[in-house]
Design a protein around this motif. Structure first.
Motif, PDB file in Angstrom:
ATOM      1  N   TYR A 254       5.586   7.126  -7.511  1.00  0.00           N
ATOM      2  CA  TYR A 254       4.785   8.304  -7.803  1.00  0.00           C
ATOM      3  C   TYR A 254       5.209   9.710  -7.326  1.00  0.00           C
ATOM      4  O   TYR A 254       5.396  10.497  -8.293  1.00  0.00           O
ATOM      5  CB  TYR A 254       3.210   8.206  -7.843  1.00  0.00           C
ATOM      6  CG  TYR A 254       2.827   6.995  -8.446  1.00  0.00           C
ATOM      7  CD1 TYR A 254       3.349   6.320  -9.433  1.00  0.00           C
ATOM      8  CD2 TYR A 254       1.492   6.462  -8.047  1.00  0.00           C
ATOM      9  CE1 TYR A 254       2.788   5.112  -9.856  1.00  0.00           C
ATOM     10  CE2 TYR A 254       0.952   5.187  -8.664  1.00  0.00           C
ATOM     11  CZ  TYR A 254       1.595   4.759  -9.534  1.00  0.00           C
ATOM     12  OH  TYR A 254       1.108   3.612 -10.142  1.00  0.00           O
ATOM     13  N   MET A 255       5.835   9.717  -6.080  1.00  0.00           N
ATOM     14  CA  MET A 255       6.288  11.208  -5.700  1.00  0.00           C
ATOM     15  C   MET A 255       7.527  11.496  -5.839  1.00  0.00           C
ATOM     16  O   MET A 255       7.787  12.203  -5.600  1.00  0.00           O
ATOM     17  CB  MET A 255       5.790  11.125  -4.215  1.00  0.00           C
ATOM     18  CG  MET A 255       4.436  10.656  -3.827  1.00  0.00           C
ATOM     19  SD  MET A 255       3.033  11.953  -4.683  1.00  0.00           S
ATOM     20  CE  MET A 255       3.677  13.365  -3.465  1.00  0.00           C
ATOM     21  N   ARG A 256       8.408  10.505  -6.456  1.00  0.00           N
ATOM     22  CA  ARG A 256       9.869  10.984  -6.574  1.00  0.00           C
ATOM     23  C   ARG A 256      10.039  11.262  -7.969  1.00  0.00           C
ATOM     24  O   ARG A 256       9.517  10.966  -8.923  1.00  0.00           O
ATOM     25  CB  ARG A 256      10.467   9.433  -6.303  1.00  0.00           C
ATOM     26  CG  ARG A 256      10.564   8.616  -4.989  1.00  0.00           C
ATOM     27  CD  ARG A 256      11.376   9.417  -3.980  1.00  0.00           C
ATOM     28  NE  ARG A 256      12.782   9.142  -4.536  1.00  0.00           N
ATOM     29  CZ  ARG A 256      13.530   8.208  -4.107  1.00  0.00           C
ATOM     30  NH1 ARG A 256      13.091   7.159  -3.260  1.00  0.00           N
ATOM     31  NH2 ARG A 256      14.641   7.913  -4.260  1.00  0.00           N
TER      32      ARG A 256
ATOM     33  N   ARG B 157      11.944   8.633 -10.190  1.00  0.00           N
ATOM     34  CA  ARG B 157      11.233   7.218  -9.973  1.00  0.00           C
ATOM     35  C   ARG B 157      11.692   6.120 -11.098  1.00  0.00           C
ATOM     36  O   ARG B 157      11.585   5.145 -10.765  1.00  0.00           O
ATOM     37  CB  ARG B 157       9.797   7.545 -10.319  1.00  0.00           C
ATOM     38  CG  ARG B 157       9.313   7.911 -11.776  1.00  0.00           C
ATOM     39  CD  ARG B 157       7.931   8.302 -11.792  1.00  0.00           C
ATOM     40  NE  ARG B 157       7.483   9.578 -10.971  1.00  0.00           N
ATOM     41  CZ  ARG B 157       7.659  10.805 -11.484  1.00  0.00           C
ATOM     42  NH1 ARG B 157       7.964  11.098 -12.754  1.00  0.00           N
ATOM     43  NH2 ARG B 157       7.339  11.849 -10.509  1.00  0.00           N
TER      44      ARG B 157
ATOM     45  N   GLU C 230       0.976  -1.334   0.092  1.00  0.00           N
ATOM     46  CA  GLU C 230       0.185  -0.092  -0.020  1.00  0.00           C
ATOM     47  C   GLU C 230       0.873   1.133   0.075  1.00  0.00           C
ATOM     48  O   GLU C 230       0.257   2.284  -0.355  1.00  0.00           O
ATOM     49  CB  GLU C 230      -0.944  -0.027   1.172  1.00  0.00           C
ATOM     50  CG  GLU C 230      -1.972  -1.021   0.976  1.00  0.00           C
ATOM     51  CD  GLU C 230      -1.588  -2.359   1.278  1.00  0.00           C
ATOM     52  OE1 GLU C 230      -2.531  -3.451   0.779  1.00  0.00           O
ATOM     53  OE2 GLU C 230      -0.491  -2.654   1.847  1.00  0.00           O
ATOM     54  N   THR C 231       2.084   1.091   0.463  1.00  0.00           N
ATOM     55  CA  THR C 231       3.008   2.311   0.245  1.00  0.00           C
ATOM     56  C   THR C 231       3.698   2.528  -0.969  1.00  0.00           C
ATOM     57  O   THR C 231       4.413   3.354  -1.252  1.00  0.00           O
ATOM     58  CB  THR C 231       4.050   2.186   1.487  1.00  0.00           C
ATOM     59  OG1 THR C 231       4.918   1.033   1.238  1.00  0.00           O
ATOM     60  CG2 THR C 231       3.284   1.977   2.780  1.00  0.00           C
ATOM     61  N   TRP C 232       3.605   1.376  -1.833  1.00  0.00           N
ATOM     62  CA  TRP C 232       4.547   1.696  -3.201  1.00  0.00           C
ATOM     63  C   TRP C 232       4.328   2.649  -3.794  1.00  0.00           C
ATOM     64  O   TRP C 232       5.110   3.405  -4.455  1.00  0.00           O
ATOM     65  CB  TRP C 232       4.458   0.229  -3.724  1.00  0.00           C
ATOM     66  CG  TRP C 232       4.930  -0.907  -3.247  1.00  0.00           C
ATOM     67  CD1 TRP C 232       5.439  -0.797  -1.648  1.00  0.00           C
ATOM     68  CD2 TRP C 232       4.931  -2.407  -3.401  1.00  0.00           C
ATOM     69  NE1 TRP C 232       5.804  -2.108  -1.222  1.00  0.00           N
ATOM     70  CE2 TRP C 232       5.462  -3.094  -2.596  1.00  0.00           C
ATOM     71  CE3 TRP C 232       4.558  -2.757  -4.729  1.00  0.00           C
ATOM     72  CZ2 TRP C 232       5.784  -4.563  -2.505  1.00  0.00           C
ATOM     73  CZ3 TRP C 232       4.663  -4.213  -4.757  1.00  0.00           C
ATOM     74  CH2 TRP C 232       5.347  -4.898  -3.691  1.00  0.00           C
ATOM     75  N   PRO C 233       2.985   3.061  -4.112  1.00  0.00           N
ATOM     76  CA  PRO C 233       2.591   4.078  -5.197  1.00  0.00           C
ATOM     77  C   PRO C 233       3.229   5.519  -4.614  1.00  0.00           C
ATOM     78  O   PRO C 233       4.006   6.375  -5.469  1.00  0.00           O
ATOM     79  CB  PRO C 233       0.960   4.222  -5.019  1.00  0.00           C
ATOM     80  CG  PRO C 233       0.630   2.697  -4.641  1.00  0.00           C
ATOM     81  CD  PRO C 233       1.568   2.234  -3.899  1.00  0.00           C
ATOM     82  N   ARG C 234       2.976   5.757  -3.334  1.00  0.00           N
ATOM     83  CA  ARG C 234       3.587   6.968  -3.068  1.00  0.00           C
ATOM     84  C   ARG C 234       5.138   7.000  -2.819  1.00  0.00           C
ATOM     85  O   ARG C 234       5.797   8.068  -3.519  1.00  0.00           O
ATOM     86  CB  ARG C 234       3.261   7.346  -1.205  1.00  0.00           C
ATOM     87  CG  ARG C 234       3.947   8.311  -0.681  1.00  0.00           C
ATOM     88  CD  ARG C 234       3.485   8.672   0.609  1.00  0.00           C
ATOM     89  NE  ARG C 234       2.229   9.370   0.743  1.00  0.00           N
ATOM     90  CZ  ARG C 234       2.155  10.858   0.442  1.00  0.00           C
ATOM     91  NH1 ARG C 234       3.113  11.514   0.116  1.00  0.00           N
ATOM     92  NH2 ARG C 234       1.006  11.171   0.755  1.00  0.00           N
ATOM     93  N   GLN C 235       5.900   5.798  -2.764  1.00  0.00           N
ATOM     94  CA  GLN C 235       7.341   5.824  -2.726  1.00  0.00           C
ATOM     95  C   GLN C 235       7.720   5.773  -4.231  1.00  0.00           C
ATOM     96  O   GLN C 235       8.882   6.271  -4.630  1.00  0.00           O
ATOM     97  CB  GLN C 235       7.727   4.405  -2.354  1.00  0.00           C
ATOM     98  CG  GLN C 235       7.405   4.177  -0.805  1.00  0.00           C
ATOM     99  CD  GLN C 235       8.193   2.882  -0.303  1.00  0.00           C
ATOM    100  OE1 GLN C 235       9.609   2.794  -0.477  1.00  0.00           O
ATOM    101  NE2 GLN C 235       7.529   1.996   0.253  1.00  0.00           N
TER     102      GLN C 235
END
Length: 307
Positions: A191-193, A196, A184-189
């Motif tokens: 997409y927000m970089r 990426r 559940e934390t992967w998209p933020r880790q």
């Protein structure tokens, strides 16, 4: 012999080589980042020049090969400005890393090269009027067979395992959880970089390790990368590019990628001679700098700018 400076900017890091009468020196730097405004290239050039202790008048020619110079920037001017600011008025070449990689891998001969690291590009040239670039569209729209491409497909397979859409990728899921934490934390880790693509490419080491342990899903992802790279190379080898080819980039450290590409290219183009690389993108940049200094290098915009 006049001193020349070769610079290579990529998603995995940056390098510079000073070739001078008193010897050769190399330094390394941070990887190339992408901001909302485009490539963050100028600070890398400035930092590498500073590490080498160079000032205006110290070099006669410079060649900067950069990833993303065509698709993620407004052109070569920001790099030209950085070189001028650090070294004064000096003969400068700014090229796509596909160009410097092709020149380095083929030792200055015509043919085609596929480059794959964080991203992937193929380039075919007859060294006169044809400089044909294939792919290199970035990790969202292209870069087939690259590190980011492999990492994305590995994480997709892991999430399909997590969701119950497949049952053959538990090792990929476990490996990704160990690296990134709960899914559940992967998209933020990611997409927000800004970097990426590099984050995705960091997964490649896990995929290679699992493939070595005979994980079928990991092995198939690497084999698929090899097939994609063969397709790009075959597209770059269309006439008038002669049937000579090579490769360069860290992804080929995975034997299955190279062997699958070799087999797939043989099916697509049996006439092509595929040779191991003679040199690196930094070697290619040094050769282009020498050619520019001698007045033997013609521009081929937008892939190759001679200032």
């Amino acid at each position: 012999m006049s001193a020349v400076l070769a610079v290579d900017l990529g998603g995995s890091g940056s390098r510079a080589r000073l070739v001078a009468p008193d010897g050769v020196r190399e330094v390394t730097g941070e990887r190339l980042r992408v901001s909302p405004a485009g490539l963050v290239a100028a600070p890398l050039v400035t930092s590498l020049v500073s590490q080498l202790g160079l000032r205006a008048g110290d070099v006669a020619a410079v060649c900067v090969g950069s990833s993303g110079i065509l698709t993620l920037s407004d052109g070569p001017q920001v790099v030209l400005d950085a070189v001028r600011s650090a070294l004064g008025e000096v003969r400068t070449v700014v090229a796509s890393d596909a160009v410097t990689s092709a020149v380095g891998a083929l030792g200055g001969r015509p043919g085609a090269v596929v480059l794959t690291g964080t991203g992937s590009t193929a380039l075919g040239t007859d060294l006169t009027g044809c400089w044909r670039k294939v792919d290199g569209w970035g990790h969202v729209l292209g870069d087939a067979g690259s590190g980011s491409w492999i990492g994305m497909r590995a994480l997709q397979a892991a999430l399909e395992q997590h969701d119950g859409r497949r049952a053959d990728a538990p090792a990929l899921l476990a490996s990704a959880v160990e690296r990134f934490g709960v899914p559940e934390t992967w998209p933020r880790q990611i997409y927000m970089r800004e970097d990426r693509a590099g984050v995705l490419a960091s997964v490649v080491t896990d995929v290679v390790a699992l493939a070595a342990d005979e994980d079928d899903v990991a092995a198939e992802i690497l084999a698929a990368a090899g097939r994609e790279l063969a397709r790009s190379l075959a597209a770059a080898l269309r006439p008038p590019v002669p049937p000579l080819a090579s490769w360069t980039g860290g992804i080929f450290g995975a034997a299955v990628v190279l062997e699958t590409m070799r087999e797939s290219l043989r099916e697509l183009r049996r006439d092509v001679v595929l040779e191991p690389p003679r040199g690196s993108s930094l070697d290619g940049a040094a050769l282009l700098a020498r050619q520019a200094l001698a007045g033997d290098l013609e521009p081929a915009e937008p892939l190759l700018t001679v200032h």
